[in-house]
Write a protein that holds these residues in place. Structure first.
Motif, PDB file in Angstrom:
ATOM      1  N   MET A 142     -22.642   0.945   8.372  1.00 19.40           N
ATOM      2  CA  MET A 142     -22.468   2.312   8.850  1.00 19.40           C
ATOM      3  C   MET A 142     -21.041   2.792   8.577  1.00 19.40           C
ATOM      4  N   SER A 143     -20.905   4.008   8.113  1.00 16.63           N
ATOM      5  CA  SER A 143     -19.580   4.579   7.874  1.00 16.63           C
ATOM      6  C   SER A 143     -18.868   4.843   9.195  1.00 16.63           C
ATOM      7  N   THR A 144     -17.558   4.631   9.194  1.00 16.34           N
ATOM      8  CA  THR A 144     -16.760   4.955  10.387  1.00 16.34           C
ATOM      9  C   THR A 144     -16.495   6.449  10.489  1.00 16.34           C
ATOM     10  N   GLY A 145     -16.644   7.157   9.365  1.00 16.69           N
ATOM     11  CA  GLY A 145     -16.344   8.584   9.352  1.00 16.69           C
ATOM     12  C   GLY A 145     -14.861   8.882   9.230  1.00 16.69           C
ATOM     13  N   ILE A 146     -14.046   7.840   9.055  1.00 13.02           N
ATOM     14  CA  ILE A 146     -12.590   8.010   8.936  1.00 13.02           C
ATOM     15  C   ILE A 146     -12.195   7.830   7.481  1.00 13.02           C
ATOM     16  N   GLU A 147     -11.537   8.838   6.916  1.00 15.89           N
ATOM     17  CA  GLU A 147     -11.112   8.777   5.521  1.00 15.89           C
ATOM     18  C   GLU A 147     -10.235   7.545   5.273  1.00 15.89           C
ATOM     19  N   GLY A 148     -10.638   6.712   4.337  1.00 13.10           N
ATOM     20  CA  GLY A 148      -9.862   5.534   3.966  1.00 13.10           C
ATOM     21  C   GLY A 148     -10.194   4.287   4.757  1.00 13.10           C
ATOM     22  N   LEU A 149     -10.687   4.435   5.995  1.00 16.74           N
ATOM     23  CA  LEU A 149     -10.950   3.259   6.827  1.00 16.74           C
ATOM     24  C   LEU A 149     -12.142   2.460   6.312  1.00 16.74           C
ATOM     25  N   LYS A 179      -0.148   6.726   0.773  1.00 16.30           N
ATOM     26  CA  LYS A 179      -0.657   8.093   0.635  1.00 16.30           C
ATOM     27  C   LYS A 179      -0.301   8.649  -0.740  1.00 16.30           C
ATOM     28  N   HIS A 180       0.910   8.379  -1.167  1.00 10.08           N
ATOM     29  CA  HIS A 180       1.393   8.824  -2.478  1.00 10.08           C
ATOM     30  C   HIS A 180       0.497   8.268  -3.588  1.00 10.08           C
ATOM     31  N   MET A 181       0.140   6.992  -3.463  1.00 12.68           N
ATOM     32  CA  MET A 181      -0.745   6.352  -4.442  1.00 12.68           C
ATOM     33  C   MET A 181      -2.095   7.063  -4.507  1.00 12.68           C
ATOM     34  N   ILE A 239      -7.527  11.440  12.022  1.00 13.24           N
ATOM     35  CA  ILE A 239      -6.834  10.329  11.365  1.00 13.24           C
ATOM     36  C   ILE A 239      -7.264  10.215   9.914  1.00 13.24           C
ATOM     37  N   ALA A 240      -6.293   9.991   9.032  1.00 13.96           N
ATOM     38  CA  ALA A 240      -6.560   9.663   7.633  1.00 13.96           C
ATOM     39  C   ALA A 240      -5.847   8.351   7.339  1.00 13.96           C
ATOM     40  N   VAL A 241      -6.580   7.390   6.787  1.00 11.66           N
ATOM     41  CA  VAL A 241      -6.046   6.067   6.492  1.00 11.66           C
ATOM     42  C   VAL A 241      -5.769   5.964   4.993  1.00 11.66           C
ATOM     43  N   TYR A 242      -4.620   5.369   4.655  1.00 13.28           N
ATOM     44  CA  TYR A 242      -4.241   5.209   3.255  1.00 13.28           C
ATOM     45  C   TYR A 242      -4.179   3.713   2.931  1.00 13.28           C
ATOM     46  N   PRO A 243      -5.238   3.188   2.302  1.00 13.17           N
ATOM     47  CA  PRO A 243      -5.303   1.745   2.059  1.00 13.17           C
ATOM     48  C   PRO A 243      -4.215   1.259   1.110  1.00 13.17           C
ATOM     49  N   LYS A 244      -3.769   0.051   1.338  1.00 15.99           N
ATOM     50  CA  LYS A 244      -2.830  -0.610   0.447  1.00 15.99           C
ATOM     51  C   LYS A 244      -3.588  -1.019  -0.806  1.00 15.99           C
ATOM     52  N   ASP A 245      -3.024  -0.726  -1.985  1.00 13.91           N
ATOM     53  CA  ASP A 245      -3.725  -1.006  -3.234  1.00 13.91           C
ATOM     54  C   ASP A 245      -3.519  -2.457  -3.643  1.00 13.91           C
ATOM     55  N   ILE A 246      -4.627  -3.176  -3.831  1.00 15.32           N
ATOM     56  CA  ILE A 246      -4.538  -4.578  -4.258  1.00 15.32           C
ATOM     57  C   ILE A 246      -5.384  -4.826  -5.504  1.00 15.32           C
ATOM     58  N   ALA A 247      -5.820  -3.748  -6.162  1.00 14.19           N
ATOM     59  CA  ALA A 247      -6.687  -3.891  -7.330  1.00 14.19           C
ATOM     60  C   ALA A 247      -5.967  -4.614  -8.463  1.00 14.19           C
ATOM     61  N   GLN A 248      -6.723  -5.357  -9.239  1.00 11.48           N
ATOM     62  CA  GLN A 248      -6.186  -6.021 -10.420  1.00 11.48           C
ATOM     63  C   GLN A 248      -6.319  -5.095 -11.627  1.00 11.48           C
ATOM     64  N   HIS A 286      14.033   9.715  11.392  1.00 11.52           N
ATOM     65  CA  HIS A 286      13.558  10.914  10.699  1.00 11.52           C
ATOM     66  C   HIS A 286      12.035  11.006  10.621  1.00 11.52           C
ATOM     67  N   ILE A 287      11.357   9.873  10.691  1.00  9.23           N
ATOM     68  CA  ILE A 287       9.909   9.887  10.502  1.00  9.23           C
ATOM     69  C   ILE A 287       9.271   8.732  11.253  1.00  9.23           C
ATOM     70  N   THR A 288       8.066   8.968  11.777  1.00  7.19           N
ATOM     71  CA  THR A 288       7.281   7.909  12.424  1.00  7.19           C
ATOM     72  C   THR A 288       6.270   7.380  11.415  1.00  7.19           C
ATOM     73  N   ARG A 289       6.304   6.082  11.181  1.00  7.05           N
ATOM     74  CA  ARG A 289       5.376   5.459  10.249  1.00  7.05           C
ATOM     75  C   ARG A 289       4.313   4.705  11.041  1.00  7.05           C
ATOM     76  N   ARG A 290       3.052   5.011  10.774  1.00  7.64           N
ATOM     77  CA  ARG A 290       1.940   4.382  11.498  1.00  7.64           C
ATOM     78  C   ARG A 290       1.221   3.387  10.594  1.00  7.64           C
ATOM     79  N   TYR A 291       0.802   2.246  11.195  1.00  4.35           N
ATOM     80  CA  TYR A 291       0.155   1.191  10.420  1.00  4.35           C
ATOM     81  C   TYR A 291      -1.163   0.771  11.062  1.00  4.35           C
ATOM     82  N   ILE A 292      -2.096   0.392  10.202  1.00  2.00           N
ATOM     83  CA  ILE A 292      -3.377  -0.138  10.657  1.00  2.00           C
ATOM     84  C   ILE A 292      -3.649  -1.428   9.888  1.00  2.00           C
ATOM     85  N   GLU A 293      -4.044  -2.467  10.613  1.00  2.16           N
ATOM     86  CA  GLU A 293      -4.367  -3.731   9.958  1.00  2.16           C
ATOM     87  C   GLU A 293      -5.563  -4.378  10.643  1.00  2.16           C
TER      88      GLU A 293
END
Length: 470
Positions: free
Chosen positions: A14-21, A337-339, A221-230, A191-198
């Protein structure tokens, strides 16, 4: 998608409905399953849970929000209505926090009756940590196991939230009874708050480990996954060459850059790295190839003005859609997010060329040099997988080009490294270009003299002493 267990119980994803999660989780969550959303205060645990419920409700699922709170249902609805994702059709039931601390068994019986009546597809209990708070640890554990037995009968996607430090999650009984643990944290910078999800625990899914970033806004909430693709090097195995837009440089490179390669231009301030990169983008425009420029210092307006000095109409290309400029201030940069923005831009524009100026823009957001190198390597893999030929620039300290190619040592991830230098001679400043390396190809070993003129980047022809430009 469905899975069957050894007892032939059908498990749906089932989808969580959260972008990126969903991407982080490997597709979503299994149904039925239990997920614990843990974190410190203010990290967005409730927002994550409620947003997931509301998206599911909008798709026709029956959902139940169990609020352990001193607030009334009407007040909770009023607070949640500030979010654009809020769905009025969700069922909300409240339990007084002081009551559940003292008498969790009564709450469990009432909750069981509510679930039996509603038969929800998804349930959020927010938060679970106060339940039985006044009990001795042994009794509280017994209650949690009783709750788990009840949940197993509900046949639903169940989520809990809870306030816990990372070190306390593993020792908490809740961790024993849930299938998944999602941990939210934040760094409160000046200057900025950085939020993390693991993900601290995942059952039955191929998830992406590590710290991923996320943002909270009025849309949720929008989640920006860490890229680990080969990198898939077979994509660009044709060996085709593309022109840099500078004929003599193409000759020095053995016919141009390899299509789909990742290439680095290193040099001190004023050596013409940006001009060379823009030359590369403009050559693509002549051939009908869309391009992307990623930069950190110059705004698009400033870049348009800079390019117009060489007769290059970047503004017109931008309006036509043949060029996409991604400008981000280093202080506001979220690398993940930039990626995602870059990937989206490549796919939307079908870009064939990309110019990133300069990699020092990542220094602010990625302080650790190893982390910076890993991120730029991930970018390089992305460019390869998206079939884009890229040029990246790197600043070298003046007069230290040979000792220190660039501060974050990314030369190892580049297919080609071009060094730009300048020195003071009797006639003034002389600029020279050297090809330090080029994977899979022979190249010119001797340096070439060049100038920056109104035509752009111009290399001096050593054989006839004439200048040949774009």
């Amino acid at each position: 998608m469905e899975f069957k267990s050894c007892e032939d119980v059908v498990l749906n994803i089932m989808s969580t409905g959260i972008e990126g999660l969903d991407e982080v989780l490997g597709g979503g969550v299994l149904s039925p399953s239990t997920t614990f959303i843990a974190g410190t205060p203010g990290t967005g645990r409730t927002t994550l849970g409620i947003q997931s419920l509301c998206v599911a409700a909008r798709k026709g699922e029956k959902v139940l929000y169990v609020a352990i709170s001193s607030k009334s249902e009407a007040m909770i609805r009023q607070i949640l209505s500030r979010f654009s994702f809020f769905e009025e059709s969700i069922n909300i039931r409240t339990f007084n926090v002081s009551s559940v601390e003292r008498d969790p068994l009564t709450m469990l019986v009432e909750l069981g009756n509510i679930v039996s009546s509603l038969k929800p597809d998804r349930i959020l209990i927010d938060p679970i940590t106060p339940i039985g708070f006044g009990f001795p640890e042994a009794e509280r554990r017994r209650f949690m196991y009783s709750l788990n037995a009840a949940i197993n009968e509900w046949n639903a996607v169940v989520c809990f939230t809870g306030t816990l430090e990372p070190s306390a999650v593993k020792s908490n009984v809740i961790s024993d009874i849930v299938d998944n643990i999602i941990y939210l944290s934040q760094d409160l910078g000046i200057h900025i708050t950085r939020r993390y999800i693991e993900l601290m625990k995942v059952s039955g899914m191929s998830s992406i480990q590590g710290k991923h970033t996320f943002e909270i806004g009025t849309d949720g909430i929008a989640v920006y996954p860490k890229d680990i693709a080969q990198a898939d090097y077979s994509i660009n195995a044709s060996g085709e060459r593309i022109s840099t837009g500078i004929p003599l440089l193409d000759e020095m490179l053995g016919g141009g850059l390899f299509e789909g390669s990742s290439n680095l231009i290193a040099g001190s301030t004023g050596t013409g790295k940006t001009v060379l990169g823009l030359n590369f983008i403009m050559e693509g425009a002549k051939k009908g190839e869309n391009g992307i420029i990623i930069n950190f210092d110059e705004t698009p307006k400033e870049l348009f003005l800079h390019a117009s000095n060489f007769g290059w109409d970047l503004k017109g290309m931008d309006k036509k859609g043949s060029l996409k400029i991604i400008h981000t201030l280093p202080s506001a940069l979220d690398p993940n997010k930039h990626m995602m923005q870059i990937k989206k831009a490549i796919r939307e524009t079908k870009a064939k060329r990309l110019f990133l100026d300069a990699v020092e823009g990542f220094d602010y957001a990625l302080v650790d040099p190893i982390e910076r190198k890993q991120h730029i390597a991930a970018l390089s893999r992305t460019f390869i997988n998206e079939r884009v030929t890229s040029l990246l620039t790197c600043l070298t300290p003046k007069n230290k080009e040979h000792q220190k190619m660039c501060d974050i040592q990314i030369t190892s991830v580049a297919d080609t490294v071009i060094m730009l230098q300048q020195s003071l001679v009797s006639s003034g400043l002389q600029k020279s270009l050297s090809i330090i390396k080029m994977r899979g190809s022979d190249h010119e070993k001797s340096p070439a003299v060049y100038e920056i003129t109104s035509n752009g980047f111009v290399i001096e022809d050593p054989s006839c002493r004439k200048k040949t430009g774009p």
